[in-house]
Design an enzyme around this catalytic site. Structure first.
Site, mmCIF file in Angstrom:
data_model
loop_
_atom_site.group_PDB
_atom_site.id
_atom_site.type_symbol
_atom_site.label_atom_id
_atom_site.label_comp_id
_atom_site.label_asym_id
_atom_site.label_seq_id
_atom_site.Cartn_x
_atom_site.Cartn_y
_atom_site.Cartn_z
ATOM 1 N N LYS A 1 0.850 -1.201 0.000
ATOM 2 C CA LYS A 1 0.000 0.000 0.000
ATOM 3 C C LYS A 1 0.882 1.246 0.000
ATOM 4 O O LYS A 1 1.895 1.294 0.719
ATOM 5 C CB LYS A 1 -0.882 -0.024 1.255
ATOM 6 C CG LYS A 1 -1.908 1.094 1.336
ATOM 7 C CD LYS A 1 -2.717 0.982 2.636
ATOM 8 C CE LYS A 1 -3.900 1.959 2.653
ATOM 9 N NZ LYS A 1 -4.710 1.806 3.883
ATOM 10 N N SER B 1 -9.804 1.691 2.777
ATOM 11 C CA SER B 1 -8.873 2.455 1.954
ATOM 12 C C SER B 1 -7.855 1.596 1.203
ATOM 13 O O SER B 1 -7.343 2.027 0.183
ATOM 14 C CB SER B 1 -8.139 3.460 2.832
ATOM 15 O OG SER B 1 -7.274 2.795 3.736
ATOM 16 N N SER C 1 -10.066 -0.508 6.997
ATOM 17 C CA SER C 1 -9.418 -0.343 5.697
ATOM 18 C C SER C 1 -8.727 -1.587 5.155
ATOM 19 O O SER C 1 -8.303 -1.606 3.997
ATOM 20 C CB SER C 1 -8.405 0.798 5.757
ATOM 21 O OG SER C 1 -9.077 2.026 5.678
#
Lengths: 484, 493, 95
Positions: B78, B157, B181
């Site tokens: 990420k 997210s 997330s």
């Protein structure tokens, strides 16, 4: 006891409180491993944490915790075994995180007290409200470029102790005594070097005035004062400004003011119409700071003696005057030097020799006590020779000068130069006999009642002995001879 | 080639150990998959040059017999993890071009164990979002079929992290979870997502959103793989004061343990209004599966569940408003020039932060400001304690809690962006674990009527991730979930 | 419910985010709706409840006082939008 200032409309009482920022003595910063030492090239003593790079986290320096607790103990304050680091949020170019890590609701040290001695010898107590740990900011340089400011983060994250007094001072003199005393305590403890010029110790001063017995007046805060003189000047300026303002029908506005060192005046900080709202909240990157009683006890046990205690001993046990004691305790080094020099010998004589001869010589040479060519034991050695009658006070001064010049022991100098006092009775008697024989007319005059001549005979005998004769014995023996 | 993509991490690891395949071969398969799935917009910065070198090194390590536990396994990261000399943006304009000179602790752990870095993965800007639509790079797309011709959200997210593992363009990936997330996008994409106990993985070097809630965790295709990579990620880090000082644990053992006799809690309050019927059906199924596996089902109450979301939407923005103050145009990232310092700040931050991030900064600033602090921030902190205490009480009676991961399956892109509160409601089941600091895992457990993956969530007491793996494994076995997204790089099972 | 536009102005100023007149309108209703939704927290009785700011239960660990970092000026300055020599540079600040 209150000190009043008279204005056109009557007397005014001054109320002063102080927030002192003291840089903690430590190798590395409060929350990062970069050096806390002053004077590196720009942005060199800066880690990624200090520059607030994304994802960087604070880790507390245990030494800074110890120093804060030690200082709290030195201020006779309540030590809080549970305290919390908060974020104080505001934007400034030299505040990289956009917040300062500080302590707001739960400081590491609570209420305490400092004793100050005023010039009239009176003791006044100033309450301490709290002491907390916080990060210093970086430095903005505004004079390097016409339209730019330059930012150096070397100071960013250095540990500070903010020491907040209660509003319990009532004159510039008291404020000066307070900051001097605080500085002395910090230096004794070794928790802050107290260097005001370099900014290791700086004060924000809150001043208000009121008619005696009335409620507290509106205060102003004058920021960042870095000398005792400036603190006094700022207070005096503010007191007169506020009194005049009120007496002219105006009102004091609660505000932050800046001190102009060139003019000795304070002025409003410009701009900043939006009031600060620091939005304090507990720093989620840190946990509450906790320690146990054993930790405090250990620090207590290792605590050096503080000036108040030492002075007490000097006056009550050593018999020194309060004035002499004050001179000797002002700096820890001085007190330690004195203790070493006077240990096991006449304390008063040593104090005298230290504050008159040694300080005089150091002053003249422009050097610090730490660089003194005469070491504590050596000064003691000189006092010994005076005490046991080996040399007279007058000779001692000569010996001291030689010691200061050469760094040699008093004994060595006395021997090398043959300055040892003559205390041999027969040797003195024979000198007296010679003097009397050479001045028979004066002897008659003396015996005829002109007693003033006694001093003349003493002088002649001392001269004959090149100053080395024991003056007490000369006096005594001379009297015996003349008064037959 | 596609056979390589079918392997789980554990299988690939075994084949590598047996020298049946090489790390370079495996990487080539994934590189190919990354190209094929480019339209999913998962990778914002591919790092294939670095990957090649790492794969070569892994093969050397296998040859020398000193390969780490993740050697040769292709992993995506990420874009919230700072990676040394590789652009790290948090998918925000304000950090465009930022090249960290440091590597986050978690990614360091992964590379030290031999993991091969495929690239940086798409996410919501500063991890603020539940659909990946706040990313400056545009949304990561869910690889499962479109609905009415519209792409589906990967969730957020960590959308790119979930989507890439589902689509076969990463074998495993790293994400972060502040309010769901990891677990929500894992559920949306049909993969396993673990949010560890707060303090289990170091936060050092991860762009902070809400410091008291953020935790890094892995995305994998199986529970076994999750345990494999999590064992490497976890560990004490003296650079993070909130990291727990626990020694190394190999969680792979826990996966296999029997769950017979374990007490599984079913919280009544998770039957929320507006939950899809297929979700509540799946929840019932999960309960039945665990019962069959010998676990004991216990009805429990978590009375303050309803307040977790509003509580979270004070605490997280409050911390974020402060954490994001450092993006000021002075030391890194974007700067919009202006005459005065304040004008520079205001222009830079207005231009550099997207709408949702600005909204949260403003909410957080408001909640902390004078006059509102007690009513909002302090109140939220008090409610947070009550939520944590709810769990503590519940865990007196049960070992693990079973809930759905999300109230709905993946929604089409653009469906929820207009109303922030509707978007926030996505996190209703996931947020409580963050507030209480508990570990949670989302396991793919079935399909919706429209053929979209659905996930079940398991929660355990702090530092009981092992228990999560055991129960998750039981669900995985019984659910027989088929990872077959329409837009995958190839057959994944 | 909407948040007073002056409040939007105040907090956007505190947060150093420029908000245009028209966005301010939208934000005041956006933030109002969110805060309105959040206000359901008022239903919860929190009398005597100690606020919780973090879940960690271990004590704060202390670092040794040794210099282990710094002396990386190049890394510190590397990403700066504007610098002069070893300084960061910002528009002139007037006190």
């Amino acid at each position: 006891m209150s000190i009043l200032v008279s204005g056109r409309t009557g007397d005014w009482e001054i109320v002063i409180g102080m927030e002192v920022h003291a840089q903690v003595v430590s190798n590395s910063k409060l929350f990062s491993g970069s050096s806390a030492v002053f004077g590196a090239s720009p942005n060199n003593h800066v880690s990624l944490v200090d520059a607030a790079m994304p994802g960087m986290l604070p880790v507390i320096n245990g030494q800074c915790v110890k120093q804060a607790v030690l200082t709290g103990l030195g201020l006779n304050a309540k030590i809080n075994k549970f305290s919390v680091f908060d974020r104080k949020n505001y934007f400034y170019a030299d505040l990289p995180q956009g917040y300062q890590i500080s302590q707001f609701k739960h400081p590491i040290v609570g209420e305490g007290e400092v004793q100050i001695e005023l010039s009239d010898g009176n003791i006044h107590k100033v309450g301490i409200e709290r002491l907390h740990l916080e990060q210093d900011a970086g430095k903005s340089l505004h004079d390097q470029h016409p339209s730019k400011s330059y930012i150096d983060l070397n100071r960013s994250g250095v540990a500070l102790m903010e020491i907040v007094s209660k509003p319990e001072m009532h004159s510039a003199e008291q404020a000066a005594a307070y900051i001097k005393k605080l500085r002395s305590i910090l230096r004794y403890l070794g928790t802050c070097d107290g260097n005001m010029e370099e900014g290791s110790l700086r004060a924000d001063v809150n001043v208000s005035v009121r008619k005696p017995g009335e409620a507290l007046g509106t205060r102003t805060e004058t920021k960042n004062l870095n000398s005792v003189r400036f603190i006094m000047q700022a207070i005096e300026f503010e007191v007169h400004r506020q009194i005049e303002l009120i007496e002219d029908g105006g009102e004091v506005i609660q505000e932050t003011r800046l001190f102009d060192t060139a003019t000795g005046m304070t002025r409003t900080m410009r701009g900043k119409e939006d009031a600060h709202d620091y939005r304090y909240f507990p720093d989620p990157d840190l946990l509450p700071l906790t320690f146990d009683d054993a930790f405090i006890e250990e620090l207590k046990d290792g605590m050096p003696e503080l000036p108040d205690e030492i002075k007490n001993r000097m006056v009550n046990e050593y018999g020194l005057s309060s004035y002499d004691a004050n001179v000797l305790i002002e700096e820890r080094e001085t007190a330690l030097f004195y203790e070493l020099a006077s240990d096991g010998r006449d304390r008063k004589i040593t104090a005298n020799w230290m504050s008159v001869e040694l300080f005089g010589a150091l002053n003249k040479a422009g050097i610090e006590l730490a660089q003194s060519p005469v070491k504590p034991k050596q000064l003691g050695g000189l006092v010994d020779l005076i005490s046991d009658g080996s040399i007279s006070g007058k000779i001692a001064k000569e010996v001291f000068s030689a010691m200061f010049e050469t760094g040699k022991d008093a004994k060595v100098i006395v021997e090398e130069r043959g300055l040892k006092q003559v205390s041999d009775e027969s040797a003195i008697i024979s000198m007296i006999d010679e003097v009397l024989a050479a001045n028979l007319d004066k002897v008659d005059e003396y015996r005829g009642g002109k007693e003033k001549l006694f001093g003349f005979f003493v002088g002649q005998v001392m001269k004959a002995s090149k100053g080395q004769a024991n003056p007490g014995m000369v006096n005594q023996l001379l009297k015996q001879k003349l008064d037959i | 080639m596609s056979d390589l993509l079918k392997m789980t991490a554990t299988e690939a690891r075994n084949s590598l150990l047996k020298k049946e395949i090489s790390s370079v071969e495996l990487l080539n398969a994934y590189q190919n998959a990354m190209e094929k799935t480019e339209a999913l917009n998962n990778y914002v910065t591919p790092t294939l040059d670095a990957a090649k070198q790492m794969a070569v090194n892994a093969d050397k390590a296998y040859a020398q017999g000193n390969a780490g536990p993740l050697a040769g396994l292709p992993i995506g990261v990420k874009d919230l993890f700072c990676t040394k000399d590789i652009e790290t943006t948090a998918c925000s304009a304000i950090l465009k071009g930022f090249l960290p000179s440091y590597e986050s602790t978690v990614t360091s752990n992964i590379w030290h164990s031999g993991g091969v870095m495929l690239g940086k993965l798409n996410c919501d800007e500063f991890a603020m979002g539940s659909s990946n639509e706040t990313s400056i790079f545009g949304p990561a797309v869910n690889p499962w079929s479109k609905i009415d011709g519209i792409d589906l959200s990967s969730g957020g997210s960590s959308g790119g992290s979930a989507s890439s593992v589902a689509a076969g363009s990463a074998l495993m990936s790293l994400g972060t979870d502040t309010g769901g997330s990891i677990r929500q996008p894992a559920a949306f994409c049909g993969v396993v997502g673990l949010k560890p106990t707060y303090g289990r993985c170091s936060r050092w070097g991860i762009v902070a959103f809400a410091s008291s809630l953020d935790q890094a965790g892995p995305f994998t295709r199986t529970v076994e793989d999750s345990a494999l990579i999590f064992s490497v990620m976890a560990g004490h880090d003296p650079k993070d004061s909130t990291s727990a000082s626990l020694g190394y644990t190999n969680f792979s053992e826990a996966v296999k343990s029997n769950i017979e006799g374990l007490r599984i809690g079913i919280p009544a309050e998770y039957n929320v209004d507006g939950m899809d019927i297929e979700i509540s059906d799946l929840w019932k199924k999960g309960r039945a599966w665990l019962e069959q596996a010998g676990a004991k089902i216990v009805d429990i109450n978590l009375p303050h569940t309803k307040y977790a979301l509003p509580c979270y939407y004070i605490i997280a923005p409050a911390e974020a408003s402060s954490n994001l103050a450092r993006y000021d145009g002075i030391r890194y990232g974007k700067r919009i020039e202006a005459e005065t310092l304040d004008a520079m700040y205001e222009a830079t931050r207005a231009d550099g932060f997207g709408e949702e991030v600005q909204r949260r900064i403003l909410i957080g600033t408001y909640a902390l400001s004078a006059g509102y602090y007690d009513a909002y921030y302090l109140k939220a902190q008090q409610v947070r304690r009550l939520i944590k205490e709810d769990f503590e009480k519940a865990f007196n009676d049960v070992d693990v809690i079973l809930t759905p991961t999300t109230p709905t399956p993946a929604f089409p892109l653009g469906a929820e962006v207009s109303d922030p509160i509707t978007m926030y409601l996505n996190d209703v089941f996931t947020v409580p674990a963050n507030l209480a600091g508990l570990p949670g895992i989302s396991v793919p457990a079935g399909l919706s009527n429209q053929g979209l993956p659905l996930g079940l969530q398991l929660l355990a007491p702090p530092f009981e991730e092992g228990r999560l793996f055991s129960v998750a494994n039981a669900i995985e076995k019984q659910a027989e979930f088929l990872l077959a997204p329409a837009r995958a790089a190839g057959d994944l099972q | 419910m909407s948040v007073d536009k002056n409040v939007v102005k105040k907090i956007s100023r505190l947060a150093r985010i420029h908000v245009s007149e028209e966005r301010s309108e939208m934000l005041s209703s956006d933030l109002g709706n969110i805060l309105n939704w959040i206000e359901q927290l008022e239903e919860v009785n929190t009398d005597g409840v100690e606020p919780l700011s973090g879940v960690n239960e271990h004590p704060l660990a202390w670092r040794d006082d040794t210099v282990t970092d710094g002396d990386i000026t190049d890394k510190v300055l590397k990403n700066a939008p504007e610098k002069a020599g070893e300084f960061f540079v910002v528009p002139k600040v007037i006190e």
